[in-house]
Design a protein around this motif. Structure first.
Motif, PDB file in Angstrom:
ATOM      1  N   UNK A 272     -38.359 -21.382  10.744  1.00  0.00           N
ATOM      2  CA  UNK A 272     -38.185 -22.733  11.297  1.00  0.00           C
ATOM      3  C   UNK A 272     -38.552 -23.795  10.266  1.00  0.00           C
ATOM      4  N   UNK A 273     -39.559 -23.492   9.468  1.00  0.00           N
ATOM      5  CA  UNK A 273     -39.968 -24.447   8.429  1.00  0.00           C
ATOM      6  C   UNK A 273     -38.825 -24.711   7.455  1.00  0.00           C
ATOM      7  N   UNK A 274     -38.148 -23.666   7.032  1.00  0.00           N
ATOM      8  CA  UNK A 274     -37.026 -23.836   6.101  1.00  0.00           C
ATOM      9  C   UNK A 274     -35.876 -24.602   6.744  1.00  0.00           C
ATOM     10  N   UNK A 275     -35.587 -24.289   8.031  1.00  0.00           N
ATOM     11  CA  UNK A 275     -34.485 -24.957   8.715  1.00  0.00           C
ATOM     12  C   UNK A 275     -34.758 -26.449   8.907  1.00  0.00           C
ATOM     13  N   UNK A 276     -35.967 -26.775   9.371  1.00  0.00           N
ATOM     14  CA  UNK A 276     -36.304 -28.186   9.616  1.00  0.00           C
ATOM     15  C   UNK A 276     -36.369 -28.945   8.300  1.00  0.00           C
ATOM     16  N   UNK A 277     -36.923 -28.325   7.250  1.00  0.00           N
ATOM     17  CA  UNK A 277     -36.994 -28.985   5.942  1.00  0.00           C
ATOM     18  C   UNK A 277     -35.595 -29.261   5.393  1.00  0.00           C
ATOM     19  N   UNK A 278     -34.663 -28.343   5.623  1.00  0.00           N
ATOM     20  CA  UNK A 278     -33.280 -28.563   5.187  1.00  0.00           C
ATOM     21  C   UNK A 278     -32.616 -29.682   5.990  1.00  0.00           C
ATOM     22  N   UNK A 279     -32.884 -29.716   7.314  1.00  0.00           N
ATOM     23  CA  UNK A 279     -32.322 -30.783   8.150  1.00  0.00           C
ATOM     24  C   UNK A 279     -32.847 -32.146   7.717  1.00  0.00           C
ATOM     25  N   UNK A 280     -34.121 -32.236   7.406  1.00  0.00           N
ATOM     26  CA  UNK A 280     -34.698 -33.509   6.965  1.00  0.00           C
ATOM     27  C   UNK A 280     -34.100 -33.947   5.636  1.00  0.00           C
ATOM     28  N   UNK A 281     -33.887 -33.014   4.737  1.00  0.00           N
ATOM     29  CA  UNK A 281     -33.256 -33.347   3.455  1.00  0.00           C
ATOM     30  C   UNK A 281     -31.831 -33.847   3.655  1.00  0.00           C
ATOM     31  N   UNK A 282     -31.100 -33.222   4.587  1.00  0.00           N
ATOM     32  CA  UNK A 282     -29.730 -33.670   4.873  1.00  0.00           C
ATOM     33  C   UNK A 282     -29.723 -35.081   5.453  1.00  0.00           C
ATOM     34  N   UNK A 283     -30.653 -35.365   6.370  1.00  0.00           N
ATOM     35  CA  UNK A 283     -30.731 -36.699   6.966  1.00  0.00           C
ATOM     36  C   UNK A 283     -31.063 -37.745   5.908  1.00  0.00           C
ATOM     37  N   UNK A 284     -31.889 -37.387   4.952  1.00  0.00           N
ATOM     38  CA  UNK A 284     -32.289 -38.315   3.896  1.00  0.00           C
ATOM     39  C   UNK A 284     -31.245 -38.438   2.792  1.00  0.00           C
ATOM     40  N   UNK A 285     -30.165 -37.658   2.875  1.00  0.00           N
ATOM     41  CA  UNK A 285     -29.111 -37.762   1.883  1.00  0.00           C
ATOM     42  C   UNK A 285     -29.402 -37.022   0.591  1.00  0.00           C
TER      43      UNK A 285
END
Length: 298
Positions: free
Chosen positions: A131-144
């Motif tokens: 979950x840590x990897x998935x959420x960290x990837x989602x946050x990076x995508x949101x931040x561009x």
């Protein structure tokens, strides 16, 4: 070149022109009474507001998604730390149980039970890492961030947040006043109303003021007798003219085309206001649920 004796009558019956000619013209028109002008300006202003609200909706959604991902990431990090400590304690406990089993103090069932517990905790810990990897990837995508990037907070923040002091009715009123979705629908409805008014105003007369002016200038010899070099034949002239008029244009009948288009825009405005009301009801329900969850969490 044709030449005649100076005393010949033929020399006085021919003339020539040698001059420069310049002209300047200017035409100015002004529709000082045009009923469609102000509704068109107001419609453009309403559309500009709608575009700004659209941008605000998108920006707020991005900020909200980033906040949710950030807090989920921090909560997941806390769970990882807690389960890592529990796993380490149980691992040490397993070593102790195995020593006691080898010493004949415990049964093999006790060792198996501790290993099963440790495996269950290890599986839960692995899920938190995923979950840590998935959420960290989602946050990076949101931040561009570039594809494949991940964003993890450097340290965990405190959970101490300021208390919400407003009551439920006050919170709902503030939400209805600030939510851009509602203001977007109202701005689009206002733009449709102004467009309908502009279309109806096409049936009204348009008054205009026009001015036409010109000036011509000539200099040189005009109709000078051939064979004469008298400078008195040289001259110049200037002509000017200015005309001012009042125009009137009135298209008072087109078979009802503009009236039908205006009625369609009125219907669109009504639909947009109904959409704004539905958005308001949705916002109110969201605030009630969030407010109840906030009180429960306290």
């Amino acid at each position: 070149i044709i030449s005649y004796p100076e005393d010949s009558d033929e020399s006085s019956s021919y003339d020539f022109n040698n001059y420069r000619l310049g002209s300047l013209g200017l035409q100015v028109g002004w529709n000082f009474l045009e009923p469609t002008r102000q509704p068109a300006i107001n419609r453009s202003n309403s559309l500009l507001e709608a575009e700004q609200f659209t941008f605000d909706v998108i920006a707020r959604s991005i900020v909200l998604d980033a906040q949710i991902s950030f807090y989920e990431l921090q909560e997941n990090q806390r769970l990882i730390r807690i389960f890592e400590n529990i796993y380490q304690r149980n691992l040490r406990q397993l070593n102790i149980i195995e020593e006691q089993f080898r010493g004949g103090l415990l049964h093999i069932g006790d060792v198996s039970q501790q290993k099963t517990l440790l495996l269950s905790q290890l599986t839960a810990l692995d899920g938190f890492y995923r979950s840590q990897l998935q959420i960290a990837s989602d946050l990076a995508r949101i931040m561009g961030r570039p594809p494949g990037s991940s964003v993890i907070p450097a340290e965990l923040s405190s959970n101490d947040f300021a208390n919400w002091e407003l009551s439920l009715p006050q919170t709902i009123d503030e939400g209805l006043a600030l939510r851009e979705e509602i203001r977007l629908s109202l701005a689009e409805a206002e733009a449709d109303d102004w467009e309908a008014r502009r279309l109806l105003n096409l049936y009204l007369p348009v008054l205009s003021l026009t001015a036409n002016g010109y000036a011509t200038y000539s200099e040189g010899i005009i109709d000078g007798p051939i064979g004469s070099s008298n400078s008195g034949d040289r001259g110049n002239s200037t002509d000017t003219d200015l005309a001012i008029g009042l125009g009137f244009n009135w298209n008072f009948f087109d078979g009802g085309v503009q009236t039908a288009r205006a009625a369609a825009n009125r219907s669109l405005a009504k639909a947009q206001r109904q959409k704004a009301k539905q958005e308001g009801d949705l916002v109110g329900n969201q605030i009630r649920r969030s407010y109840s969850a906030y009180l429960t969490s306290k």
